[in-house]
Design an enzyme around this catalytic site. Structure first.
Site, PDB file in Angstrom:
ATOM      1  N   VAL A  67      -4.250  -0.354 150.597  1.00  0.00           N
ATOM      2  CA  VAL A  67      -2.954   0.192 150.190  1.00  0.00           C
ATOM      3  C   VAL A  67      -2.666   1.513 150.888  1.00  0.00           C
ATOM      4  O   VAL A  67      -3.583   2.291 151.177  1.00  0.00           O
ATOM      5  CB  VAL A  67      -2.905   0.358 148.649  1.00  0.00           C
ATOM      6  CG1 VAL A  67      -3.944   1.332 148.158  1.00  0.00           C
ATOM      7  CG2 VAL A  67      -1.529   0.783 148.174  1.00  0.00           C
ATOM      8  N   CYS A  68      -1.392   1.748 151.197  1.00  0.00           N
ATOM      9  CA  CYS A  68      -0.906   3.046 151.679  1.00  0.00           C
ATOM     10  C   CYS A  68       0.421   3.290 150.969  1.00  0.00           C
ATOM     11  O   CYS A  68       0.649   2.744 149.894  1.00  0.00           O
ATOM     12  CB  CYS A  68      -0.767   3.073 153.201  1.00  0.00           C
ATOM     13  SG  CYS A  68       0.522   1.998 153.861  1.00  0.00           S
ATOM     14  N   LYS A  69       1.300   4.085 151.531  1.00  0.00           N
ATOM     15  CA  LYS A  69       2.563   4.382 150.856  1.00  0.00           C
ATOM     16  C   LYS A  69       3.522   3.193 150.877  1.00  0.00           C
ATOM     17  O   LYS A  69       4.082   2.832 149.844  1.00  0.00           O
ATOM     18  CB  LYS A  69       3.224   5.606 151.487  1.00  0.00           C
ATOM     19  CG  LYS A  69       4.516   6.011 150.783  1.00  0.00           C
ATOM     20  CD  LYS A  69       5.087   7.291 151.367  1.00  0.00           C
ATOM     21  CE  LYS A  69       6.368   7.688 150.627  1.00  0.00           C
ATOM     22  NZ  LYS A  69       6.899   8.958 151.154  1.00  0.00           N
TER      23      LYS A  69
END
Length: 116
Positions: A67-69
């Site tokens: 996950v990232c932004k």
């Protein structure tokens, strides 16, 4: 010389993930420290994308959701980790979709968690 072949990155959506997450799924957050501090998924492993190659041995074994932004950096990490033999999928929409779905987050700032 041939151009490299870009295979699709395995991807899931927030709606695809059960709540709460089963113990056999690990979340790997590849955002920068300041992003992590403002809000992250409790129990996730933090490993910034820029450090991933040097610290790849710290990636948890088993099924990993990256996950990232918004899902772009995590897609890069997912592609790399998949090439290294890890069982990984990218979280489409990232932390923005996680937060929009009302999924729980925690903060390291002492303030309510938020995605920055």
């Amino acid at each position: 010389m041939r151009a490299p072949v870009h295979l699709p990155v395995p991807t899931v959506t927030v709606d695809d993930l059960p709540q709460p997450l089963p113990g056999e799924i690990t979340l790997l957050d590849v955002r920068e420290q300041v992003e992590w501090d403002h809000g992250h998924i409790d129990g996730a492993t933090h490993l910034p994308l820029m450090e991933l190659v040097a610290r790849v041995d710290e990636v948890p074994s088993g099924r990993v959701v990256v996950v990232c932004k918004v899902g772009a950096r995590s897609a890069q990490a997912t592609a790399y980790l998949s090439q290294q033999g890890h069982d990984v999928v990218n979280l489409d929409g990232g932390m923005l979709e996680w937060a929009a779905a009302g999924r729980p987050m925690v903060s390291a700032t002492g303030r309510p968690p938020q995605v920055v």
